[in-house]
Design a protein around this motif. Structure first.
Motif, PDB file in Angstrom:
ATOM      1  N   TYR A   6       0.838  -1.205   0.000  1.00  0.00           N
ATOM      2  CA  TYR A   6       0.000   0.000   0.000  1.00  0.00           C
ATOM      3  C   TYR A   6       0.870   1.252   0.000  1.00  0.00           C
ATOM      4  O   TYR A   6       0.638   2.189  -0.787  1.00  0.00           O
ATOM      5  N   LEU A  48       2.627   1.820  -3.369  1.00  0.00           N
ATOM      6  CA  LEU A  48       1.716   2.276  -4.423  1.00  0.00           C
ATOM      7  C   LEU A  48       1.219   3.689  -4.170  1.00  0.00           C
ATOM      8  O   LEU A  48       1.009   4.462  -5.113  1.00  0.00           O
ATOM      9  N   ARG A  49       1.037   4.049  -2.929  1.00  0.00           N
ATOM     10  CA  ARG A  49       0.574   5.398  -2.634  1.00  0.00           C
ATOM     11  C   ARG A  49       1.578   6.438  -3.118  1.00  0.00           C
ATOM     12  O   ARG A  49       1.197   7.538  -3.539  1.00  0.00           O
ATOM     13  N   ASP A  78      -3.509   8.308  -2.891  1.00  0.00           N
ATOM     14  CA  ASP A  78      -4.248   7.549  -1.890  1.00  0.00           C
ATOM     15  C   ASP A  78      -5.092   6.457  -2.527  1.00  0.00           C
ATOM     16  O   ASP A  78      -5.822   6.688  -3.495  1.00  0.00           O
ATOM     17  N   GLY A  79      -5.017   5.282  -1.949  1.00  0.00           N
ATOM     18  CA  GLY A  79      -5.780   4.150  -2.425  1.00  0.00           C
ATOM     19  C   GLY A  79      -7.049   3.958  -1.620  1.00  0.00           C
ATOM     20  O   GLY A  79      -7.482   4.857  -0.885  1.00  0.00           O
ATOM     21  N   THR A  98      -2.264  -3.633  -6.415  1.00  0.00           N
ATOM     22  CA  THR A  98      -2.213  -2.709  -7.550  1.00  0.00           C
ATOM     23  C   THR A  98      -3.564  -2.649  -8.250  1.00  0.00           C
ATOM     24  O   THR A  98      -4.046  -1.565  -8.608  1.00  0.00           O
ATOM     25  N   PHE A 134      -5.822  -0.475  -6.202  1.00  0.00           N
ATOM     26  CA  PHE A 134      -5.490   0.937  -6.358  1.00  0.00           C
ATOM     27  C   PHE A 134      -6.001   1.481  -7.688  1.00  0.00           C
ATOM     28  O   PHE A 134      -6.605   2.554  -7.746  1.00  0.00           O
ATOM     29  N   HIS A 191      -9.651   1.972  -7.633  1.00  0.00           N
ATOM     30  CA  HIS A 191     -10.042   3.069  -6.740  1.00  0.00           C
ATOM     31  C   HIS A 191      -9.726   4.425  -7.349  1.00  0.00           C
ATOM     32  O   HIS A 191     -10.549   5.351  -7.316  1.00  0.00           O
ATOM     33  N   VAL A 192      -8.536   4.571  -7.917  1.00  0.00           N
ATOM     34  CA  VAL A 192      -8.079   5.875  -8.405  1.00  0.00           C
ATOM     35  C   VAL A 192      -8.655   6.194  -9.780  1.00  0.00           C
ATOM     36  O   VAL A 192      -9.044   7.340 -10.053  1.00  0.00           O
TER      37      VAL A 192
END
Length: 216
Positions: A29, A32-33, A38-39, A92, A95, A98-99
């Motif tokens: 996490y 990746l952030r 932000d995930g 991943t 994320f 989400h993004v």
């Protein structure tokens, strides 16, 4: 600060592996952030025994994990040398969903998820397959590559699709870096066709050649 984690077991025999899984999720996490922002506030992970995983994975008989809003893993993969790569791959996906929402092509998802795994050993068979993809003797035009993930004709088909997706994303990251790749993701998330998003992010009139596996 740690992300909220919801770890679920299908069998209590998996319980001793939860500490390792939780630590791996936190590492993935945070990494990746730093590149995607932000995930998801909560990540749900469900560990399955072999039989239970086969039941929920359906036709994914080649998979050891997958993401469908929850991360679903074979419990016997936790604690193995492949654990960190598997967790990085599935986090991943979480994320990216989400993004950037639901509009990213599957090959972008799978290529970037493999990129986040970091260097992984290749078997001789995988190395030969990679050579054929690089040489474009086993290349699938990118506009058709998603179908190889959703409707593969067999295990070889899906393996080749994963290899090609990884090689394309690695090529883009090496040539253009994360900033330009982020532009590509944002363009796709906004609903632009992949060819227009590619040319906007990387270089005008380059999609036609990239679609055929030619990067220059």
């Amino acid at each position: 600060a740690a992300r909220a984690q919801d770890l679920r077991l299908q069998r209590e025999s998996a319980a001793p592996r939860l500490a390792s899984l939780s630590e791996g999720l936190e590492r993935a996490y945070e990494r990746l952030r730093s590149s995607l922002g932000d995930g998801p506030a909560r990540i749900t992970v469900i560990l399955y025994t072999e039989g239970d995983f086969e039941r929920v994975s359906g036709t994914r008989d080649w998979a050891v994990g997958f993401y469908d809003g929850r991360i679903r893993l074979r419990w016997n993969e936790i604690g193995t040398p492949q654990e960190s790569q598997l967790i990085a791959h599935e986090v991943t996906h979480a994320f990216l969903h989400h993004v950037y929402g639901q509009r990213l092509p599957l090959w972008v998802h799978e290529g970037y998820a493999q990129f986040q795994e970091g260097p992984t050993p290749r078997t001789a068979e995988q190395a030969r397959l990679e050579e054929r993809v690089r040489a474009r003797t086993q290349w699938v035009p990118l506009k058709w590559l998603d179908a190889r993930f959703t409707q593969p004709s067999g295990r070889d088909d899906i393996q080749a699709a994963y290899v090609q997706a990884r090689l394309v994303v690695e090529e883009l990251m090496t040539r253009y870096g994360m900033d330009r790749f982020t532009i590509f993701l944002k363009q796709l998330a906004a609903g632009r066709p992949v060819d227009a998003a590619y040319d906007q992010a990387f270089a005008p009139a380059r999609w036609v050649r990239a679609d055929l596996g030619i990067f220059e």
